[in-house]
Design a protein around this motif. Structure first.
Motif, PDB file in Angstrom:
ATOM      1  N   VAL A  27       0.867  -1.173   0.000  1.00 11.26           N
ATOM      2  CA  VAL A  27       0.000   0.000   0.000  1.00 11.26           C
ATOM      3  C   VAL A  27       0.903   1.222   0.000  1.00 11.26           C
ATOM      4  CG1 VAL A  27      -1.892   1.223   1.119  1.00 11.26           C
ATOM      5  CG2 VAL A  27      -1.715  -1.265   1.343  1.00 11.26           C
ATOM      6  N   GLY A  28       1.030   1.892  -1.141  1.00  3.48           N
ATOM      7  CA  GLY A  28       1.932   3.030  -1.240  1.00  3.48           C
ATOM      8  C   GLY A  28       3.368   2.614  -0.998  1.00  3.48           C
ATOM      9  N   SER A  29       4.002   3.209   0.002  1.00  2.00           N
ATOM     10  CA  SER A  29       5.396   2.898   0.315  1.00  2.00           C
ATOM     11  C   SER A  29       5.527   1.807   1.371  1.00  2.00           C
ATOM     12  CB  SER A  29       6.114   4.161   0.810  1.00  2.00           C
ATOM     13  OG  SER A  29       5.505   4.634   2.003  1.00  2.00           O
ATOM     14  N   ARG A  30       4.412   1.255   1.820  1.00  2.00           N
ATOM     15  CA  ARG A  30       4.452   0.259   2.886  1.00  2.00           C
ATOM     16  C   ARG A  30       4.083  -1.137   2.394  1.00  2.00           C
ATOM     17  NH1 ARG A  30       4.393   2.112   8.296  1.00  2.00           N
ATOM     18  NH2 ARG A  30       4.389   4.390   8.450  1.00  2.00           N
ATOM     19  N   ILE A  31       4.695  -2.122   3.023  1.00  2.00           N
ATOM     20  CA  ILE A  31       4.328  -3.521   2.811  1.00  2.00           C
ATOM     21  C   ILE A  31       3.739  -4.030   4.122  1.00  2.00           C
ATOM     22  CG2 ILE A  31       5.164  -5.862   2.377  1.00  2.00           C
ATOM     23  CD1 ILE A  31       7.332  -4.639   0.596  1.00  2.00           C
ATOM     24  N   TYR A  32       2.522  -4.528   4.068  1.00  2.00           N
ATOM     25  CA  TYR A  32       1.858  -5.093   5.245  1.00  2.00           C
ATOM     26  C   TYR A  32       2.043  -6.609   5.226  1.00  2.00           C
ATOM     27  CZ  TYR A  32      -0.373  -0.574   5.962  1.00  2.00           C
ATOM     28  OH  TYR A  32      -0.607   0.763   6.204  1.00  2.00           O
ATOM     29  N   VAL A  33       2.444  -7.147   6.377  1.00  2.00           N
ATOM     30  CA  VAL A  33       2.732  -8.578   6.488  1.00  2.00           C
ATOM     31  C   VAL A  33       1.895  -9.152   7.620  1.00  2.00           C
ATOM     32  CG1 VAL A  33       4.535 -10.326   6.721  1.00  2.00           C
ATOM     33  CG2 VAL A  33       5.112  -8.087   5.768  1.00  2.00           C
ATOM     34  N   PHE A  34       1.198 -10.244   7.332  1.00  2.00           N
ATOM     35  CA  PHE A  34       0.330 -10.888   8.319  1.00  2.00           C
ATOM     36  C   PHE A  34       0.693 -12.370   8.403  1.00  2.00           C
ATOM     37  CE2 PHE A  34      -1.881  -7.476   6.136  1.00  2.00           C
ATOM     38  CZ  PHE A  34      -2.333  -6.683   7.177  1.00  2.00           C
TER      39      PHE A  34
ATOM     40  N   SER B 180       4.004  -3.667   9.540  1.00  2.00           N
ATOM     41  CA  SER B 180       4.173  -2.978   8.264  1.00  2.00           C
ATOM     42  C   SER B 180       5.640  -2.605   8.114  1.00  2.00           C
ATOM     43  CB  SER B 180       3.285  -1.733   8.172  1.00  2.00           C
ATOM     44  OG  SER B 180       3.745  -0.708   9.035  1.00  2.00           O
ATOM     45  N   ILE B 181       6.117  -2.641   6.881  1.00  2.00           N
ATOM     46  CA  ILE B 181       7.498  -2.280   6.558  1.00  2.00           C
ATOM     47  C   ILE B 181       7.444  -1.024   5.704  1.00  2.00           C
ATOM     48  CG2 ILE B 181       9.626  -2.999   5.408  1.00  2.00           C
ATOM     49  CD1 ILE B 181       8.630  -5.927   5.803  1.00  2.00           C
ATOM     50  N   ASP B 182       8.052   0.056   6.187  1.00  2.00           N
ATOM     51  CA  ASP B 182       8.141   1.281   5.403  1.00  2.00           C
ATOM     52  C   ASP B 182       9.384   1.182   4.525  1.00  2.00           C
ATOM     53  OD1 ASP B 182       8.458   3.901   4.397  1.00  2.00           O
ATOM     54  OD2 ASP B 182       7.347   4.716   6.096  1.00  2.00           O
ATOM     55  N   CYS B 183       9.171   1.005   3.222  1.00  2.00           N
ATOM     56  CA  CYS B 183      10.285   0.750   2.307  1.00  2.00           C
ATOM     57  C   CYS B 183      11.138   1.986   2.045  1.00  2.00           C
ATOM     58  CB  CYS B 183       9.751   0.199   0.987  1.00  2.00           C
ATOM     59  SG  CYS B 183       8.951  -1.410   1.161  1.00  2.00           S
ATOM     60  N   ARG B 184      10.668   3.161   2.410  1.00  2.00           N
ATOM     61  CA  ARG B 184      11.480   4.364   2.245  1.00  2.00           C
ATOM     62  C   ARG B 184      12.624   4.382   3.246  1.00  2.00           C
ATOM     63  NH1 ARG B 184       6.576   8.464   2.957  1.00  2.00           N
ATOM     64  NH2 ARG B 184       6.334   6.991   4.689  1.00  2.00           N
TER      65      ARG B 184
ATOM     66  N   PHE C  33      16.312 -20.430  -4.846  1.00  2.00           N
ATOM     67  CA  PHE C  33      15.204 -19.603  -4.383  1.00  2.00           C
ATOM     68  C   PHE C  33      13.941 -19.862  -5.204  1.00  2.00           C
ATOM     69  CE2 PHE C  33      19.088 -17.271  -3.448  1.00  2.00           C
ATOM     70  CZ  PHE C  33      18.871 -16.778  -2.170  1.00  2.00           C
ATOM     71  N   TYR C  34      12.813 -19.470  -4.640  1.00  2.00           N
ATOM     72  CA  TYR C  34      11.595 -19.330  -5.434  1.00  2.00           C
ATOM     73  C   TYR C  34      10.805 -18.140  -4.903  1.00  2.00           C
ATOM     74  CZ  TYR C  34       8.795 -21.592  -1.743  1.00  2.00           C
ATOM     75  OH  TYR C  34       8.177 -21.911  -0.553  1.00  2.00           O
ATOM     76  N   VAL C  35       9.917 -17.606  -5.739  1.00  2.14           N
ATOM     77  CA  VAL C  35       9.156 -16.404  -5.409  1.00  2.14           C
ATOM     78  C   VAL C  35       7.911 -16.771  -4.607  1.00  2.14           C
ATOM     79  CG1 VAL C  35       7.869 -14.437  -6.312  1.00  2.14           C
ATOM     80  CG2 VAL C  35       9.996 -15.146  -7.415  1.00  2.14           C
ATOM     81  N   LYS C  36       7.742 -16.111  -3.477  1.00  2.00           N
ATOM     82  CA  LYS C  36       6.528 -16.242  -2.687  1.00  2.00           C
ATOM     83  C   LYS C  36       5.508 -15.185  -3.106  1.00  2.00           C
ATOM     84  CE  LYS C  36       3.749 -16.877   0.945  1.00  2.00           C
ATOM     85  NZ  LYS C  36       2.847 -18.037   1.101  1.00  2.00           N
ATOM     86  N   LYS C  37       5.979 -13.930  -3.332  1.00  2.00           N
ATOM     87  CA  LYS C  37       5.076 -12.831  -3.635  1.00  2.00           C
ATOM     88  C   LYS C  37       5.837 -11.701  -4.274  1.00  2.00           C
ATOM     89  CE  LYS C  37       1.018 -10.622  -2.891  1.00  2.00           C
ATOM     90  NZ  LYS C  37      -0.318 -11.078  -3.262  1.00  2.00           N
ATOM     91  N   THR C  38       5.203 -11.000  -5.224  1.00  2.00           N
ATOM     92  CA  THR C  38       5.754  -9.767  -5.770  1.00  2.00           C
ATOM     93  C   THR C  38       4.852  -8.605  -5.344  1.00  2.00           C
ATOM     94  OG1 THR C  38       4.548  -9.976  -7.864  1.00  2.00           O
ATOM     95  CG2 THR C  38       6.774 -10.929  -7.765  1.00  2.00           C
ATOM     96  N   LEU C  39       5.453  -7.422  -5.138  1.00  2.00           N
ATOM     97  CA  LEU C  39       4.713  -6.290  -4.586  1.00  2.00           C
ATOM     98  C   LEU C  39       5.095  -5.009  -5.315  1.00  2.00           C
ATOM     99  CD1 LEU C  39       5.603  -7.485  -1.047  1.00  2.00           C
ATOM    100  CD2 LEU C  39       3.217  -7.275  -1.760  1.00  2.00           C
ATOM    101  N   ASP C  40       4.110  -4.194  -5.623  1.00  2.00           N
ATOM    102  CA  ASP C  40       4.294  -2.910  -6.292  1.00  2.00           C
ATOM    103  C   ASP C  40       4.334  -1.821  -5.222  1.00  2.00           C
ATOM    104  OD1 ASP C  40       4.310  -0.657  -7.852  1.00  2.00           O
ATOM    105  OD2 ASP C  40       2.423  -1.068  -8.887  1.00  2.00           O
ATOM    106  N   VAL C  41       5.539  -1.284  -4.963  1.00  3.80           N
ATOM    107  CA  VAL C  41       5.743  -0.319  -3.899  1.00  3.80           C
ATOM    108  C   VAL C  41       6.095   1.044  -4.500  1.00  3.80           C
ATOM    109  CG1 VAL C  41       7.145   0.264  -1.875  1.00  3.80           C
ATOM    110  CG2 VAL C  41       6.508  -2.121  -2.316  1.00  3.80           C
ATOM    111  N   ILE C  42       5.548   2.114  -3.948  1.00  6.43           N
ATOM    112  CA  ILE C  42       5.816   3.462  -4.418  1.00  6.43           C
ATOM    113  C   ILE C  42       6.793   4.144  -3.462  1.00  6.43           C
ATOM    114  CG2 ILE C  42       4.809   5.713  -4.988  1.00  6.43           C
ATOM    115  CD1 ILE C  42       2.173   4.267  -5.534  1.00  6.43           C
ATOM    116  N   VAL C  43       7.958   4.558  -3.978  1.00  7.55           N
ATOM    117  CA  VAL C  43       8.972   5.210  -3.132  1.00  7.55           C
ATOM    118  C   VAL C  43       9.473   6.485  -3.806  1.00  7.55           C
ATOM    119  CG1 VAL C  43       9.723   3.125  -1.964  1.00  7.55           C
ATOM    120  CG2 VAL C  43      10.776   3.742  -4.128  1.00  7.55           C
TER     121      VAL C  43
END
Length: 345
Positions: A103-110, A122-126, A335-345
Motif C-alpha cells: 500500500v503506497g510505500s508500505r508492505i503489510y505482512v500478516f 508494516s514495513i516502510d520501504c522508504r 530460491f523461489y518467489v513467494k510474492k511480488t509487490l508494487d511499492v511506491i517510493v
C-alpha cells in the motif's frame, strides 16, 4: 561535485536528491554519513512526493530453499543499466504462511512471526523500518490477502472450531473489523489459493474452484469463464489478469468486463527462454508486467526477470507485449518467489 554540494543549504541538497532516481540512493549513501542520513530522511521523501518524483518499484519475497527463510528483496537498476534483486537488510524473518500486501510505500505482512510477538507488521520501504500493528483477534492461518479501497482483506482458516473466515484491516485507522463469514462451499478449499483484485472485486482461485467477492455488496459469487484455466501466480494490470501458462508456453490474459480470455502476442522469444524453467512467476508494477523465472548455467541457478509493456489493439480484442529488458537479477542459491509487490517510493 563532492566539494560543492556540502556547501549548499540543506534544503537545496534535499531538492537535488529528491529529483534523483531512488535506485541511486544506495550508492549515494556511501558518499558520506551526511548523505546516508539524507537518503533515509522524512524530508527527502516528502519532497519527492511534492515534486511528483515518486516511482513504482518491484519488491519480491523470496524463499531460500537451503534454509527455509523468507526474505524481502528489491529490484534495483545497476550503474551499467542492468537490474538486480537486492536484499533488504535488518528485517525480521518473514512468515512462511503469511499474507503480503503493498500500500503506497508500505508492505503489510500478516502471519506467525518467530522473532516478533505480533502477527501483523508494516514495513516502510522508504526508511526500511518495521512498525508493529494491532494483532488479529483470532488465530488464523492466512491463505490470501489483497487490498480494496484502503481495506486489506485476509482469508484463511482459524481453529476452535476449524473454519474459513475473512478478516478486514483498515489501513487508515489501523483497526480490525469484526470477522466475516464465508460461504459453506468455500470450506475445504483455498489451502493453496491465488488472489487478485479487478474492478473492486477479489478473485480467488485454488486448483479446483474460483470465488469472487464484492465488498460493496458483501456478496460471494462465481465466474465460470475465469474457471476455464487454472490460473496461478497471476497479476493484474488495468483490471486485466495475466498469468504464464507453462503447460502451453503462453501468457494468458483475462478481461472480466468481456468475460474473455486471450493469448498475449509478441512474446515468443521470451516465452521460449522460460519454457523449461523450474518455476515462473508473474508480477506487476507501474502499469507493466514482470515475468520472473529460473535458468541453470552449469551448476549455477539464476533468477531472470523481464519487464513487459502492454498494448491493447483492435478495440481491445488483442493484447500485445513488448520486452523492455531481460536480465539475470540473482545469481546463485536456490530460491523461489513467494510474492511480488508494487511499492511506491
Amino acid at each position: 561535485m563532492q566539494s560543492l554540494i556540502p556547501s549548499l543549504p540543506e534544503e537545496i541538497i534535499v531538492d537535488i536528491l529528491a529529483r534523483v532516481g531512488s535506485c541511486y540512493y544506495p550508492k549515494l549513501s556511501l558518499v558520506s554519513k551526511h548523505f546516508r542520513s539524507l537518503v533515509t530522511s522524512h524530508e527527502l521523501y516528502a519532497r519527492r512526493s511534492l515534486l511528483g518524483c515518486t516511482e513504482h518499484s518491484l519488491y519480491v519475497v523470496l524463499c531460500n530453499r537451503e534454509n527455509g527463510n523468507y526474505q524481502l528483496y528489491a529490484l534495483r537498476q545497476k550503474a551499467n543499466g542492468n537490474h538486480s534483486l537486492v536484499l533488504i537488510p535488518s528485517l525480521p524473518k518473514l512468515p512462511r504462511k503469511g499474507g503480503f500486501v503493498a500500500v503506497g510505500s508500505r508492505i503489510y505482512v500478516f502471519g506467525r512471526f518467530k522473532s516478533v510477538p505480533q502477527n501483523a507488521i508494516s514495513i516502510d520501504c522508504r526508511y526500511q523500518t518495521v512498525h508493529p500493528l494491532p494483532s488479529m483477534n483470532v488465530t488464523m492461518s492466512v491463505s490470501v490477502a489483497d487490498i480494496i479501497d484502503g481495506n486489506i482483506y485476509l482469508t484463511g482458516y482459524c481453529s476452535n472450531p476449524t473454519k474459513m473466515v475473512m478478516m478486514v484491516f483498515n489501513t487508515e485507522t489501523e483497526m480490525w473489523e469484526p470477522k466475516k463469514t464465508t460461504p459453506e462451499t468455500m470450506r475445504g478449499y483455498l489451502w493453496a489459493c491465488e488472489c487478485v483484485v479487478m474492478a473492486g472485486k477479489m478473485y480467488m482461485s485454488d486448483p479446483s474452484y474460483n470465488f469472487v467477492y464484492d465488498p460493496k455488496e458483501s456478496k460471494w459469487e462465481t465466474d465460470k469463464m475465469l474457471n476455464m484455466f487454472k490460473w496461478r501466480k497471476a497479476r493484474v494490470v488495468d483490471d486485466v489478469l495475466y498469468y504464464y501458462d507453462s503447460g502451453w508456453g503462453v501468457l494468458r490474459a483475462y478481461d472480466p468486463k468481456g468475460s474473455s480470455w486471450v493469448v498475449v502476442n509478441g512474446l515468443e522469444e521470451l516465452l521460449a527462454d522460460a519454457r523449461f524453467s523450474d518455476w515462473s512467476y508473474t508480477g506487476s508494477y507501474g502499469g507493466k508486467l514482470a515475468m520472473i523465472f529460473t535458468k541453470t548455467t552449469g551448476r549455477t541457478k539464476v533468477i531472470r526477470c523481464a519487464e513487459i509493456s502492454l498494448e491493447r489493439r483492435r478495440q481491445g480484442k488483442e493484447i500485445w507485449g513488448k520486452v523492455e529488458w531481460c536480465d539475470d537479477v540473482l545469481v546463485g542459491g536456490d530460491f523461489y518467489v513467494k510474492k511480488t509487490l508494487d511499492v511506491i517510493v
